[in-house]
Design an enzyme around this catalytic site. Structure first.
Site, PDB file in Angstrom:
ATOM      1  N   ASN A 184      29.405  -3.477   4.248  1.00 12.36           N
ATOM      2  CA  ASN A 184      29.772  -2.678   5.414  1.00 12.36           C
ATOM      3  C   ASN A 184      29.835  -3.506   6.696  1.00 12.36           C
ATOM      4  O   ASN A 184      29.512  -3.024   7.785  1.00 12.36           O
ATOM      5  CB  ASN A 184      28.851  -1.452   5.569  1.00 12.36           C
ATOM      6  N   TYR A 241      24.282   0.928   7.074  1.00  7.27           N
ATOM      7  CA  TYR A 241      24.323   2.274   7.663  1.00  7.27           C
ATOM      8  C   TYR A 241      23.500   2.321   8.952  1.00  7.27           C
ATOM      9  O   TYR A 241      23.034   1.296   9.431  1.00  7.27           O
ATOM     10  CB  TYR A 241      23.890   3.303   6.608  1.00  7.27           C
ATOM     11  N   HIS A 297      16.716   5.411   3.948  1.00  6.05           N
ATOM     12  CA  HIS A 297      17.773   4.427   3.695  1.00  6.05           C
ATOM     13  C   HIS A 297      17.995   3.594   4.963  1.00  6.05           C
ATOM     14  O   HIS A 297      18.607   4.062   5.923  1.00  6.05           O
ATOM     15  CB  HIS A 297      19.055   5.164   3.310  1.00  6.05           C
ATOM     16  N   ASN A 329      22.206  -1.571   3.627  1.00  5.71           N
ATOM     17  CA  ASN A 329      23.644  -1.480   3.316  1.00  5.71           C
ATOM     18  C   ASN A 329      24.562  -1.132   4.488  1.00  5.71           C
ATOM     19  O   ASN A 329      25.618  -0.529   4.293  1.00  5.71           O
ATOM     20  CB  ASN A 329      23.864  -0.510   2.149  1.00  5.71           C
ATOM     21  N   THR A 368      25.477   6.580  -5.250  1.00 11.89           N
ATOM     22  CA  THR A 368      26.465   7.546  -4.748  1.00 11.89           C
ATOM     23  C   THR A 368      27.433   7.904  -5.864  1.00 11.89           C
ATOM     24  O   THR A 368      28.045   7.025  -6.471  1.00 11.89           O
ATOM     25  CB  THR A 368      27.198   6.935  -3.535  1.00 11.89           C
TER      26      THR A 368
HETATM   27  C1  8OZ Z   1      28.741   2.794  -2.627  1.00 19.39           C
HETATM   28  C2  8OZ Z   1      29.670   3.750  -2.258  1.00 19.39           C
HETATM   29  C3  8OZ Z   1      29.315   4.688  -1.319  1.00 19.39           C
HETATM   30  C4  8OZ Z   1      28.060   4.681  -0.745  1.00 19.39           C
HETATM   31  C5  8OZ Z   1      25.034   2.477  -0.293  1.00 19.39           C
HETATM   32  C6  8OZ Z   1      25.197   4.865  -0.189  1.00 19.39           C
HETATM   33  O1  8OZ Z   1      25.609   1.404  -0.359  1.00 19.39           O
HETATM   34  C7  8OZ Z   1      25.780   3.736  -0.516  1.00 19.39           C
HETATM   35  C8  8OZ Z   1      27.139   3.717  -1.125  1.00 19.39           C
HETATM   36  C9  8OZ Z   1      27.486   2.779  -2.074  1.00 19.39           C
HETATM   37  O2  8OZ Z   1      23.839   2.544  -0.013  1.00 19.39           O
END
Ligand code: 8OZ
Length: 398
Positions: free
Chosen positions: A253, A198, A193, A196, A38
């Site tokens: 996260n 999401y 994806h 992480n 990112t």
């Molecule tokens: C760091 C900052 C913002 C997004 C990920 C898309 O961790 C990210 C991400 C990483 O997969």
């Protein structure tokens, strides 16, 4: 051209990193992948990729292949200011600049399809709505939004709205549209994806999925949305140009699973049966590698489990340098290694590894947002020898 540097004496040549390999339908010249990163530099309004983005990716076209920065499949899927999307016509045209530039340099690039789920904020959502998630569980931490002065700002996360089961087909549709748009934009493949913290991992993990319908409970249910995303994306691309990214044992996260060995072991097996181009795993031993230590027992076991259950091409990302990458390939722990921060600072990373040349250091203050500084101005070895850089914002890429 000279192929020897003083560093040769200190560093033994690496061999396996430079062994060609087939991944899905592609014959790749080596095993050094550019990880998704990112960088938050899409044009506003509209989160549209630009000629500057094209330049950045083209500079890094010597990777075996590039995985693009995470790219939202819908407005609802956005979680950070200034990240690019793949849901509007303008974005497809912007990405076309990127794929043309990479192809002109002889490279390959996959688009990473992204929905952030609860890792967002009403300020980033269409019509200031709540972000969506499997369950109404608020993440600890803060979202990165654009404030009224146009600057980046951190604001506390909110409690997301739990998705209704009637909405699930339309969520899958977002992945379908993203996959189709990625093809129209000229990509070589796509990566889903599912890492992480999401949306897809929020469904996978027990701390964020409290559902009692067919998307919650046993791992077969928690993996349902991921498998539906795989099915719809492979409908567009076929199996041999689609990869999936997972991050077992990562707490990034604010996510965790009650039984990660069962959860991720089962999912690795399910993905194995899909016969995809690859599985991309965020190295659970990243922190240990960065400290020069051996993986702890739990990480080592998870790595073994991934390798055992997934028999296709396995990419590992996180914490590697040239020598640990070579060693892990030699030990059979992976087939390819992805590099993130080292590719930020070294557009010619494969060449530097081949020669055992010194690396530029990355500047974390320019990771997110801004322009060319800390993005397209890291020098190649050739530039360090005095060669002029290629003009970056080329008229062909406007
Ligand atoms: C760091 C900052 C913002 C997004 C990920 C898309 O961790 C990210 C991400 C990483 O997969």
């Amino acid at each position: 051209m000279s192929t020897s540097t003083p560093a040769d004496a200190a560093k033994p040549p690496v061999k396996l990193l430079f062994e060609p390999i087939r991944v899905g339908r592609y014959d790749l010249p080596h095993r050094i992948v550019m990880a998704p990163l990112t960088r938050s530099r899409a044009r506003q309004p509209g989160n549209v990729p630009t000629a500057l983005n094209a330049c950045y990716y083209a500079q890094r076209a010597s990777a075996a292949f590039i995985v693009s920065e995470a790219t939202q499949v819908s407005m609802q899927g956005q979680g950070y200011a200034w990240t690019p999307g793949i849901h509007s016509r303008e974005q497809v045209e912007g990405w076309r600049l990127v794929t043309d530039a990479v192809h002109e340099e002889g490279g390959r690039i996959f688009l990473q399809l992204w929905h952030v789920g609860r890792i967002s904020h009403p300020a980033l959502q269409p019509d200031c709505m709540l972000p969506v998630a499997p369950s109404a569980v608020k993440p600890a931490g803060e979202a990165f939004i654009e404030n009224e002065r146009g600057e980046g700002e951190l604001v506390p996360f909110v409690t997301p709205r739990a998705l209704q089961i009637e909405e699930m087909p339309y969520l899958v549709r977002q992945y379908f549209r993203g996959a189709r748009n990625a093809m129209a934009a000229g990509f070589d493949g796509v990566e889903i994806h599912a890492a992480n913290g999401y949306l897809l991992e929020q469904f996978i993990c027990s701390s964020t999925n409290k559902r009692t319908d067919e998307y919650g409970g046993p791992v077969e249910n928690r993996a349902r949305l991921l498998l539906e995303a795989v099915a719809t994306v492979t409908e567009v691309w076929g199996k041999d140009r689609v990869g999936v990214r997972l991050s077992p044992l990562s707490a990034f996260n604010d996510i965790s699973d009650d039984d990660p060995e069962t959860t991720f072991g089962t999912i690795a097996g399910m993905l194995n049966d899909e016969d995809l181009a690859y599985l991309h795993v965020v190295n659970p031993a990243t922190a240990a590698l960065e400290k020069g230590e051996e993986p702890d027992a739990r990480a080592a076991n998870m790595l073994r489990l991934m390798r055992e259950r997934y028999r296709g091409r396995l990419i590992l990302a996180g914490g590697f340098d040239r020598d640990t990458a070579e060693a892990w390939l030699r030990q059979g722990k992976a087939d390819l290694i992805a590099f993130g921060r080292k590719f930020i600072a070294n557009p010619d990373l494969p060449e530097r590894f081949r020669l055992g040349a010194p690396l530029n250091r990355d500047d974390p203050t320019t990771y997110y947002g801004g322009g060319a500084k800390g993005y397209t101005d890291y020098p190649t070895l050739a530039q360090e020898r005095g060669e002029q850089p290629k003009p970056c914002v080329d008229d062909r890429w406007r």
